[in-house]
Design a protein around this motif. Sequence first.
Motif, PDB file in Angstrom:
ATOM      1  N   LYS A 178     -41.815   7.224 -12.232  1.00  0.00           N
ATOM      2  CA  LYS A 178     -40.610   6.426 -12.475  1.00  0.00           C
ATOM      3  C   LYS A 178     -39.793   6.378 -11.183  1.00  0.00           C
ATOM      4  N   TYR A 196     -45.474   3.839 -23.908  1.00  0.00           N
ATOM      5  CA  TYR A 196     -44.507   2.750 -23.786  1.00  0.00           C
ATOM      6  C   TYR A 196     -43.076   3.249 -23.683  1.00  0.00           C
ATOM      7  N   ARG A 243     -41.402   0.021 -26.808  1.00  0.00           N
ATOM      8  CA  ARG A 243     -41.215  -0.902 -25.677  1.00  0.00           C
ATOM      9  C   ARG A 243     -39.772  -1.372 -25.557  1.00  0.00           C
ATOM     10  N   ASP A 244     -39.124  -1.597 -26.706  1.00  0.00           N
ATOM     11  CA  ASP A 244     -37.776  -2.178 -26.723  1.00  0.00           C
ATOM     12  C   ASP A 244     -36.667  -1.141 -26.862  1.00  0.00           C
ATOM     13  N   ASP A 245     -37.010   0.139 -26.903  1.00  0.00           N
ATOM     14  CA  ASP A 245     -36.044   1.218 -27.144  1.00  0.00           C
ATOM     15  C   ASP A 245     -35.231   0.920 -28.399  1.00  0.00           C
ATOM     16  N   HIS A 305     -41.116   1.994 -20.413  1.00  0.00           N
ATOM     17  CA  HIS A 305     -39.967   1.104 -20.603  1.00  0.00           C
ATOM     18  C   HIS A 305     -38.640   1.867 -20.655  1.00  0.00           C
ATOM     19  N   THR A 306     -38.674   3.136 -20.250  1.00  0.00           N
ATOM     20  CA  THR A 306     -37.461   3.961 -20.159  1.00  0.00           C
ATOM     21  C   THR A 306     -36.684   3.929 -21.474  1.00  0.00           C
ATOM     22  N   SER A 307     -37.379   4.204 -22.541  1.00  0.00           N
ATOM     23  CA  SER A 307     -36.808   4.155 -23.889  1.00  0.00           C
ATOM     24  C   SER A 307     -36.278   5.526 -24.291  1.00  0.00           C
TER      25      SER A 307
END
Length: 161
Positions: A88, A49, A17-19, A53-55
């Motif tokens: 996306k 995720y 989620r947080d990359d 979240h574009t990680s």
Amino acid sequence: MASDGASNNERLLAAARDDNEDLLLDVFDQPGTFDINYQDGLGNTALHYAVLHTSYDVLDHILSHEECDVDPTNKLDKATPLHLAVEKEDPEDREYFVENLLEAGANYTIRNKHGETAEDLVKPGDEVILALFRKAQADADANMDDIAYEDDDDVASEGSD
């Protein structure tokens, strides 16, 4: 970020989620203590995720894990990460995630709860993404031809023994 008492499965999801590549690698350094395909209550995995979240930083690590299932479906929409990637908004993000998932072997024929494949969700006129799907189909067809050819060789060699 995950709390101090979080399990490695929860930390894996938080990293996606947080990359957070450092957190992900910390979890990966503890084999046997996490499930790369762990699904939360919504049925989302770290791969879901990472796409949502574009990680970018964690995606390659997740896909390179030997036990990673590239086609898990979540509970809400029965969507795979490929379904999410096609939706996306940013064209560069969309291309990056679709291309990487297809190269990792994502199955583009899986249907979500609405009966749509990921290709059905491609925005009209998005020729880049449509080309990626055509390439994946061509690669799959070529691989099937190779498999059939190898099987034919095996049969011929068995008969000559």
